[in-house]
Design a protein around this motif. Structure first.
Motif, PDB file in Angstrom:
ATOM      1  N   SER A   8       0.998  -1.255  -0.064  1.00 47.08           N
ATOM      2  CA  SER A   8      -0.070   0.031  -0.032  1.00 47.08           C
ATOM      3  C   SER A   8       1.046   1.212  -0.075  1.00 47.08           C
ATOM      4  N   HIS A   9       0.438   2.304  -0.877  1.00 46.66           N
ATOM      5  CA  HIS A   9       1.229   3.467  -0.954  1.00 46.66           C
ATOM      6  C   HIS A   9       0.191   4.608  -0.584  1.00 46.66           C
ATOM      7  N   GLY A  10       0.449   5.244   0.550  1.00 39.45           N
ATOM      8  CA  GLY A  10      -0.488   6.365   0.600  1.00 39.45           C
ATOM      9  C   GLY A  10       0.192   7.826   0.603  1.00 39.45           C
ATOM     10  N   ASP A  11      -0.601   8.557  -0.066  1.00 39.53           N
ATOM     11  CA  ASP A  11      -0.094  10.000  -0.399  1.00 39.53           C
ATOM     12  C   ASP A  11      -1.001  11.072   0.147  1.00 39.53           C
ATOM     13  N   HIS A  12      -0.566  12.104   0.872  1.00 37.48           N
ATOM     14  CA  HIS A  12      -0.996  13.176   1.444  1.00 37.48           C
ATOM     15  C   HIS A  12      -0.767  14.432   0.887  1.00 37.48           C
ATOM     16  N   ARG A  13      -1.313  15.134  -0.062  1.00 36.85           N
ATOM     17  CA  ARG A  13      -0.893  16.349  -0.761  1.00 36.85           C
ATOM     18  C   ARG A  13      -1.887  17.537  -0.331  1.00 36.85           C
ATOM     19  N   ILE A  14      -1.255  18.734   0.016  1.00 39.12           N
ATOM     20  CA  ILE A  14      -1.626  19.798   0.319  1.00 39.12           C
ATOM     21  C   ILE A  14      -1.414  20.977  -0.691  1.00 39.12           C
ATOM     22  N   VAL A  15      -2.639  21.250  -1.413  1.00 38.93           N
ATOM     23  CA  VAL A  15      -2.293  21.952  -2.702  1.00 38.93           C
ATOM     24  C   VAL A  15      -2.954  23.452  -2.122  1.00 38.93           C
ATOM     25  N   PRO A  16      -2.091  24.601  -2.232  1.00 40.62           N
ATOM     26  CA  PRO A  16      -2.450  25.826  -2.083  1.00 40.62           C
ATOM     27  C   PRO A  16      -3.481  26.323  -3.295  1.00 40.62           C
ATOM     28  N   LEU A  17      -4.606  27.024  -2.899  1.00 42.48           N
ATOM     29  CA  LEU A  17      -5.503  27.580  -3.804  1.00 42.48           C
ATOM     30  C   LEU A  17      -5.459  29.050  -3.822  1.00 42.48           C
ATOM     31  N   PRO A  18      -5.713  29.638  -4.960  1.00 37.11           N
ATOM     32  CA  PRO A  18      -5.558  31.256  -5.205  1.00 37.11           C
ATOM     33  C   PRO A  18      -6.320  31.990  -4.081  1.00 37.11           C
ATOM     34  N   ASP A  19      -7.478  31.552  -3.442  1.00 34.53           N
ATOM     35  CA  ASP A  19      -7.958  32.295  -2.462  1.00 34.53           C
ATOM     36  C   ASP A  19      -7.570  32.166  -1.210  1.00 34.53           C
ATOM     37  N   GLY A  20      -6.443  31.701  -1.057  1.00 33.46           N
ATOM     38  CA  GLY A  20      -5.823  31.241   0.192  1.00 33.46           C
ATOM     39  C   GLY A  20      -6.128  30.124   1.252  1.00 33.46           C
ATOM     40  N   ARG A  21      -7.208  29.173   0.728  1.00 36.82           N
ATOM     41  CA  ARG A  21      -7.341  27.980   1.219  1.00 36.82           C
ATOM     42  C   ARG A  21      -6.536  26.979   0.511  1.00 36.82           C
ATOM     43  N   VAL A  22      -6.595  25.807   0.974  1.00 35.92           N
ATOM     44  CA  VAL A  22      -5.939  24.586   0.363  1.00 35.92           C
ATOM     45  C   VAL A  22      -6.674  23.467  -0.054  1.00 35.92           C
ATOM     46  N   ARG A  23      -6.409  22.777  -0.987  1.00 37.61           N
ATOM     47  CA  ARG A  23      -7.314  21.279  -1.259  1.00 37.61           C
ATOM     48  C   ARG A  23      -6.262  20.345  -0.778  1.00 37.61           C
ATOM     49  N   VAL A  24      -6.725  19.558   0.059  1.00 34.73           N
ATOM     50  CA  VAL A  24      -5.988  18.190   0.262  1.00 34.73           C
ATOM     51  C   VAL A  24      -6.496  17.051  -0.216  1.00 34.73           C
ATOM     52  N   GLU A  25      -5.366  16.211  -0.966  1.00 31.44           N
ATOM     53  CA  GLU A  25      -6.022  15.210  -1.934  1.00 31.44           C
ATOM     54  C   GLU A  25      -5.195  13.743  -1.085  1.00 31.44           C
ATOM     55  N   LEU A  26      -6.079  13.073  -0.652  1.00 32.41           N
ATOM     56  CA  LEU A  26      -5.742  11.587  -0.096  1.00 32.41           C
ATOM     57  C   LEU A  26      -5.591  10.509  -1.260  1.00 32.41           C
ATOM     58  N   THR A  27      -4.765   9.744  -1.329  1.00 29.68           N
ATOM     59  CA  THR A  27      -4.757   8.765  -2.136  1.00 29.68           C
ATOM     60  C   THR A  27      -4.144   7.438  -1.571  1.00 29.68           C
ATOM     61  N   LEU A  28      -4.709   6.187  -1.851  1.00 26.91           N
ATOM     62  CA  LEU A  28      -4.304   5.207  -1.489  1.00 26.91           C
ATOM     63  C   LEU A  28      -4.183   4.079  -2.577  1.00 26.91           C
ATOM     64  N   GLU A  29      -2.979   3.611  -2.948  1.00 29.07           N
ATOM     65  CA  GLU A  29      -2.785   2.784  -4.114  1.00 29.07           C
ATOM     66  C   GLU A  29      -2.357   1.545  -3.612  1.00 29.07           C
ATOM     67  N   GLN A  30      -2.958   0.265  -3.767  1.00 23.19           N
ATOM     68  CA  GLN A  30      -2.445  -0.863  -3.659  1.00 23.19           C
ATOM     69  C   GLN A  30      -2.172  -1.719  -4.613  1.00 23.19           C
ATOM     70  N   ARG A  31      -0.916  -2.542  -4.614  1.00 22.65           N
ATOM     71  CA  ARG A  31      -0.236  -3.297  -5.752  1.00 22.65           C
ATOM     72  C   ARG A  31       0.007  -4.752  -4.993  1.00 22.65           C
ATOM     73  N   GLY A  32      -0.038  -5.497  -5.914  1.00 27.40           N
ATOM     74  CA  GLY A  32       0.286  -6.843  -5.607  1.00 27.40           C
ATOM     75  C   GLY A  32      -0.721  -8.073  -6.070  1.00 27.40           C
ATOM     76  N   PRO A  33      -0.201  -9.073  -5.908  1.00 28.13           N
ATOM     77  CA  PRO A  33      -1.217 -10.261  -6.305  1.00 28.13           C
ATOM     78  C   PRO A  33      -2.457 -10.154  -5.805  1.00 28.13           C
ATOM     79  N   LEU A  34      -2.430  -9.801  -4.385  1.00 30.41           N
ATOM     80  CA  LEU A  34      -3.855  -9.858  -3.530  1.00 30.41           C
ATOM     81  C   LEU A  34      -4.559  -8.486  -3.768  1.00 30.41           C
ATOM     82  N   ALA A  35      -4.198  -7.619  -4.517  1.00 34.48           N
ATOM     83  CA  ALA A  35      -4.459  -6.328  -4.267  1.00 34.48           C
ATOM     84  C   ALA A  35      -6.058  -5.949  -4.881  1.00 34.48           C
ATOM     85  N   GLY A  36      -6.304  -6.874  -5.785  1.00 35.15           N
ATOM     86  CA  GLY A  36      -7.672  -7.086  -6.434  1.00 35.15           C
ATOM     87  C   GLY A  36      -8.682  -7.702  -5.388  1.00 35.15           C
ATOM     88  N   PRO A  37      -8.265  -8.719  -4.867  1.00 42.24           N
ATOM     89  CA  PRO A  37      -9.379  -9.311  -3.597  1.00 42.24           C
ATOM     90  C   PRO A  37      -9.398  -8.471  -2.448  1.00 42.24           C
TER      91      PRO A  37
END
Length: 148
Positions: A92-121
């Motif tokens: 499992s690979h977890g990514d936590h991104r904080i992206v600044p927005l023009p109005d001073g706020r941020v967008r948080v983007e969370l992703t989890l990617e799973q790889r391997g022979p058992l990732a599908g099940p």
């Protein structure tokens, strides 16, 4: 390489937060306190003191899942950290991104990617739970940061 060994499952959640990247980073990287703002984590414990850095590890206990050790593989403070966890048949690979927005706020983007022979099940069995936990983390982080 067999087809199932290349299988990848990807899950995502994002939210916009009325806070600076530095404020969100401070909350998001204080991993020991995650249970205070997301019910997707029952217990979290950093294994090393100090700021989050490549090689840092943390033990996460989540409802309905086995405890997992996560190791940080990338840090770009205050905008991103990524970590990995390995279980038999799934990486499992977890990514936590904080992206600044023009109005001073941020967008948080969370992703989890799973790889391997058992990732599908595993994705089939736990996909709804994974999506729900990512949503809980994004929403909890927003509430915590906007309350501060």
């Amino acid at each position: 390489m067999r087809r199932q060994e290349r299988e990848t499952m990807r899950f995502e959640a994002s939210t916009e937060i009325a806070a600076t990247a530095e404020q969100v980073w401070q909350v998001q990287t204080d991993i020991d306190r995650w249970p205070e703002w997301t019910h997707s984590v029952r217990r979290a414990r950093r294994r090393e003191p100090g700021p989050l850095a490549v090689g840092s590890t943390a033990l996460l206990e989540q409802p309905r899942l086995r405890p997992a050790v996560w190791r940080v593989v990338e840090v770009a403070a205050p905008y991103r950290f990524a970590w990995v966890s390995q279980t038999p048949g799934v990486r499992s690979h977890g990514d936590h991104r904080i992206v600044p927005l023009p109005d001073g706020r941020v967008r948080v983007e969370l992703t989890l990617e799973q790889r391997g022979p058992l990732a599908g099940p595993v994705g089939w069995l736990f996909g709804d739970l994974t999506r729900r936990y990512l949503r809980m983390e994004a929403d909890g982080l927003r509430r915590r940061c906007e309350r501060a």
